[in-house]
Scaffold this motif. Structure first.
Motif, PDB file in Angstrom:
ATOM      1  N   HIS A  31      11.581  25.262 -17.995  1.00 13.81           N
ATOM      2  CA  HIS A  31      10.460  26.198 -18.018  1.00 13.81           C
ATOM      3  C   HIS A  31      10.283  26.935 -16.686  1.00 13.81           C
ATOM      4  O   HIS A  31      10.330  26.361 -15.606  1.00 13.81           O
ATOM      5  N   LYS A  32      10.087  28.247 -16.805  1.00 11.10           N
ATOM      6  CA  LYS A  32       9.709  29.095 -15.670  1.00 11.10           C
ATOM      7  C   LYS A  32       8.561  29.973 -16.145  1.00 11.10           C
ATOM      8  O   LYS A  32       8.666  30.627 -17.169  1.00 11.10           O
ATOM      9  N   ARG A  66      19.106  29.976 -19.059  1.00  9.57           N
ATOM     10  CA  ARG A  66      18.062  28.972 -18.842  1.00  9.57           C
ATOM     11  C   ARG A  66      18.661  27.574 -18.782  1.00  9.57           C
ATOM     12  O   ARG A  66      18.240  26.744 -17.976  1.00  9.57           O
TER      13      ARG A  66
END
Length: 1055
Positions: free
Chosen positions: A169-170, A297
């Motif tokens: 997650h970002k 990702r």
């Protein structure tokens, strides 16, 4: 559907309907009582409706799914008890309130099961992380409790996916839906009673990374469902998650070195290749662009925070226990014949990275014995597991190379590291494929960087040299695109490209290999230079720089040579063109493979186009000014400029090779020399040191030495006039001053050695040249003069040394003395002070005066104007000290004047001295002594001196001390008469071809006489004026040719 404000629309109506259906299916119970076991019967309509809406949404189906889940979650989170006034406020302020009211009241089971059914683990983490910290942890706690009850394989799969998404997650601060959700949560939920206490598993610490406690909670959840992880693929996922989790929270450096773009691309290609071969993977059927985005990702984990030491070892032990428990079965599965799944690939890849970082951790961290044992045991288990499953990573080339397509997808979407992909994209391997060309056309704006432009140019060059059959139109299109990118660069960036172009392809630039595709270049060149010639002004400078930048990248040599030629030939353009050239510091380039590897590009262009090819003095002047502007650029508004020529370079190329009397360019070379010295006098660094200053001094001394034999040399060997000798002397003086001022930059030993070398080399030159170095050699070497000089001067043995010199025998002492005097004013004064003449002895003074006249005649032809001026001043000093006797006779006096001539005594004596000198020179014994040029030279010196006398007399007559006491008009007119007669006397002795300067001077004297006479009409009687006119006419009658005589007579008649 509108993705901005959350309003009622068709999709929301459908969502409302399926929730009402679910409520009916679950009747008589309320949906708030729904359990996991009830979802299969009640939740199916909701799932199908959401999938259908997402599939048929005309635009951004994923965003609609996100919006629906936000509405559902907001419905669950919002407090149940709302007062009427509070409801009104929320209708206006809370965008979710109105649509949420359309949905029946539901519980977390509906949310979690819906997320699981939709496989929306990524959305779950996005929304979870948008919540305030306390609520976020409470919601995750609810999720873990939900997962731990009646845990199924789907629960495990979803849980592992959530863990993986959490690590990847970002935050996305730009997402408007998430922003609205975050705002709602902070405004309406954070202070509510339900969320006023954090969950029991969570202890808040504001300094801790927000993801760390969440992952810790997920890890606890993993332990709870550990026994429910039965499928090999899920075991691989669980171990990979745990290894990656320990990597980012324990082993990875805070700022790890980023892998190279090539390795990064290779990793992406491997991941996507595995997805393509793994039919069970959710990304198997996705489009390449979506795969690339997700793969980025997957491989972009970064260090987040460091776990406490005790926690790390608990996690290590947990991973070790799982490997012990599952390792053997997984090894059997991984080494079997079935294909590689993404879970198995990820396990091996994660453990490989974990193993490498674990070894670094073991080597670099201070550990207790027990801790080291835990880490070593884990390292052994991981290493053993990897050794037995090596084929998984070895067989990663699952399909044909897709790196090109991946790189282009990254560029198209401008994903992470897309600029690095642009560099890889611009390689010959992929160039000029249809996809490559389309990508370049669509994304050319990304390539507006100097290094990328250069890379593309290099690629085009290489491709055009291969045997590949590429349509010419494609090559032209690519070249045009690259030049468009170049045109959009800033001037400093254009210079970077130009520098790289020169470095790679030399002076011919792109035309070296691409001329076949640049057939419009010549037309552009002509058009641009026509415009430059017409708009050479400061206002048009910026536009001119842009135009030249376009040309110079294509063919630097032709462009710069054209500018050099135009700067010299086209009147008044040189400064403007110099401003343009200095805007391109990249032109200060040296071609190592060129004919002269030490010569810069601009110098080469100047030498090949204009140097030695000047046709007029104006062109020489413009060239001089052009060099000055290139050495010291004129700053212009908005255009950065740089020095293109260093002073040392100018001396080396345009001066040193031409410091010889018989070289045609010696005069211009000296002008360049003095300009360079004066223009760069303010430079902080001692730039002359790079020019070998002492050999430079010796070269100038050699040139001066040639002047001592000047009139003996053939005319073709005398390319510099005696006037130029003054410039050589001036340069030598400045050079010595600079060297003395910077003597401390050399070590004492080097300084002495350099002086000794110069002194030794100068032994072969004339002694007068050696004496010019008096200031430089002072304190180290004595002044060497002919021995005869000591007979007339008191020379100190500490400063002077006498030596026998050929040509200086008996009777030459005054000649040697006078040659010392014309070197400089300081030496002249010193010689005067050392002179031994008894003023009280008339015979000695008379003898000295005769010798002085002879010596003066001997040195005059070899004197430069400045040297003659020193002798002129010396003569005045001798007259003042009464050391020089110049008898004045009355040969040009009709009647004895009753005048006070004392104020003009020196001027009259000097005029007579010059007459006597020329009588000597024109005598039968000396008349053949000088060449035609020699006679012209001495006549010029005489005219300069007599002009000086006229100026002196005018000052005495007008503002001198004598003028305050009496009117000196008659005396001044008498002086003019005498000088006029002396000039005519000398003219009569000379051949007519040498007389023009004297004729002009005679006219000037008559003008002075006429002006003064008419200004003071009462100064003399009419009879006196008539007598003077008759006298002057009688003198003039002896002058020839007829034209000059008549002009002078006419002038006299006008008095």
């Amino acid at each position: 559907m509108d993705l901005g404000p959350v309003n009622i629309c068709e999709e929301m109506t459908i969502l409302h309907g399926v929730f009402l259906l679910a409520e009916q299916l679950f009747h008589p119970k309320a949906l708030t009582e729904l359990k996991k076991s009830d979802w299969e019967r009640v939740g199916q309509p909701i799932v199908e409706a959401l999938r259908e809406i997402s599939a048929t949404a005309c635009c951004q189906p994923f965003a609609w799914k996100k919006k629906a889940l936000i509405i559902i979650w907001a419905k669950i989170l919002q407090p149940y008890s709302v007062t009427p006034s509070d409801a009104d406020t929320r209708w206006q302020e809370n965008v979710f309130f109105s649509v949420g009211n359309m949905i029946p009241t539901i519980n977390h089971t509906v949310l979690f099961e819906l997320l699981k059914s939709l496989e929306a683990s990524g959305l779950f983490i996005q929304l979870l992380m948008a919540l305030p910290t306390t609520i976020c942890h409470a919601e995750l706690e609810s999720f873990l409790e939900h997962m731990s009850v009646d845990t199924s394989s789907k629960d495990v799969a979803f849980f592992l996916s959530v863990c993986w998404e959490m690590m990847k997650h970002k935050g996305n601060q730009q997402d408007p839906l998430l922003s609205q959700f975050r705002t709602m949560a902070h405004k309406y939920l954070f202070s509510s009673e339900e969320f006023s206490h954090p969950p029991k598993r969570f202890k808040s610490d504001p300094d801790v990374c927000p993801t760390l406690p969440l992952l810790a909670m997920l890890l606890t959840g993993l332990k709870q469902i550990q026994n429910r992880i039965l499928c090999p693929g899920m075991k691989c996922g669980a171990l990979a998650n745990l290894a990656d989790m320990l990597m980012v929270f324990a082993l990875m450096e805070d700022d790890p070195q980023e892998v190279s773009a090539i390795m990064y691309l290779d990793k992406l290609a491997t991941v996507i290749s595995v997805w393509n071969s793994d039919t069970q993977n959710p990304y198997h059927q996705r489009a390449l662009a979506e795969k690339v985005k997700e793969a980025e990702r997957d491989i972009s984990l970064t260090s987040l925070a460091k776990l406490p030491s005790e926690t790390i070892f608990i996690r290590f032990e947990f991973l070790c226990s799982l490997l012990r428990e599952w390792g053997e079965g997984l090894q059997a599965m991984l080494t079997g014949s079935q294909g590689t799944s993404y879970d198995s690939y990820r396990l091996c890849d994660s453990l490989t990275s974990f193993s490498q970082n674990l070894k670094l951790y073991l080597d670099s961290t201070s550990l207790s014995k027990e801790e080291r044992q835990v880490v070593s045991e884990l390292a052994e288990y991981v290493g053993d597991f990897l050794r037995k499953t090596t084929k998984v990573l070895k067989n990663k080339g699952f399909e044909k190379d897709i790196t090109a397509s991946i790189a282009m997808a990254i560029i198209e979407q401008q994903l992470d590291r897309h600029m690095e992909m642009c560099y890889i994209f611009a390689s010959e391997k992929w160039a000029f494929s249809d996809e490559w060309l389309a990508c370049l056309v669509n994304n050319w704006a990304l390539f507006r960087e100097p290094d990328l432009v250069l890379k593309l140019l290099e690629t085009v060059m290489e491709v055009t040299m291969t045997d590949r059959a590429i349509p010419e139109s494609q090559i032209r299109q690519v070249i045009s695109l690259i030049l468009d990118c170049y045109a959009d660069l800033s001037l400093p960036d254009k210079n970077k490209v130009l520098s790289g172009t020169l470095l790679s392809w030399g002076q011919k630039g792109l035309s070296d290999k691409l001329m076949a595709y640049l057939n419009w270049f010549q037309e552009d060149l002509n058009t641009t230079f026509n415009q430059l010639a017409q708009s050479a002004s400061e206002q048009g400078l910026a536009k001119a720089v842009v135009s030249v930048a376009h040309l110079v990248i294509l063919h630097p040599e032709i462009t710069v040579k054209k500018m050099c030629s135009m700067a010299v030939v086209s009147l008044g353009t040189h400064k403007f063109l110099a401003q343009i050239l200095t805007a391109f510091p990249a032109l200060r380039f040296i071609e190592e493979q060129g004919p002269d590897p030490s010569t810069t590009f601009v110098v080469s262009c100047l030498k090949e186009t204009v140097w030695t090819k000047f046709s007029t003095p104006k062109e020489e002047k413009q060239f001089l000014e052009l060099l000055g502007c290139l050495m010291n650029p004129v700053k212009s508004q908005g255009i950065p400029v740089a020095v293109l020529l260093g002073p040392d370079e100018v001396l080396k190329e345009f001066v040193l090779p031409f410091l010889m009397l018989d070289v045609k360019e010696v005069d211009l070379g000296l002008k360049i020399f003095i300009q360079t010295l004066e223009a760069n006098a303010c430079l902080k660094e001692y730039w002359l040191q790079t020019c070998s200053p002492f050999p430079l001094i010796f070269s100038l001394c050699q040139l001066l030495d040639c002047f001592s034999k000047y009139w003996q040399l053939p005319k073709e060997k005398r390319c510099l006039s005696l006037d130029g000798k003054d410039l050589v002397i001036h340069i030598l003086e400045i050079l010595c001053e600079i060297i003395l001022a910077n003597a401390e930059t050399l070590s004492p030993d080097t300084w002495i050695k350099s002086l000794s070398w110069l002194h030794r080399k100068m032994e072969q030159l004339d002694w007068t040249v050696h004496l010019r170095m008096k200031n430089l050699f002072e304190g180290h070497f004595k002044c060497e003069v002919p021995a005869m000089l000591s007979e007339i001067c008191k020379l100190s043995e500490d400063e002077w040394t006498s030596q026998a010199h050929p040509g200086y025998g008996p009777g030459t002492r005054l000649l040697a003395w006078m040659e010392c005097c014309y070197i400089s004013s300081s030496i002249s004064e010193q010689m005067l002070s050392l002179l031994v003449v008894d003023v009280g002895n008339p015979k000695e003074v008379k003898l000295f005066s005769k010798g002085f006249l002879v010596a003066l005649v001997q040195v005059m032809p070899w004197c430069s104007p400045q040297e003659w001026q020193y002798l002129y001043q010396l003569t005045r000093r001798l007259l003042e000290k009464q050391l020089l006797h110049i008898p004045y006779n009355l040969e040009y006096i009709q009647f004895v004047p009753l005048l006070n001539l004392k104020p003009f005594a020196q001027e009259l004596q000097l005029s007579v001295l010059f007459l006597r000198a020329f009588q000597f020179l024109c005598s039968q014994s000396c008349c053949n002594w000088l060449s035609m040029e020699g006679w012209s030279h001495v006549v010029r010196l005489l005219c300069n001196s007599l002009t000086g006398l006229l100026d002196s007399v005018r000052l005495i007559q007008s503002v001198g001390p004598w003028a305050q006491e009496q009117d000196l008009t008659q005396e001044t007119l008498f002086f003019y008469t005498q000088v006029f007669c002396h000039v005519l006397h000398i003219m009569a002795m000379l051949y007519q071809e040498y007389a023009p300067p004297l004729y002009v001077l005679a006219l000037e004297i008559l003008t002075c006489y006429e002006t003064l006479s008419k200004a003071n009409p009462s100064g003399s009687s009419l009879l006196q004026k008539v007598n003077e006119q008759c006298f002057l006419k009688s003198i003039t009658e002896n002058i020839s040719p007829e034209e000059r005589r008549q002009t002078l007579l006419q002038k006299i008649s006008n008095f």
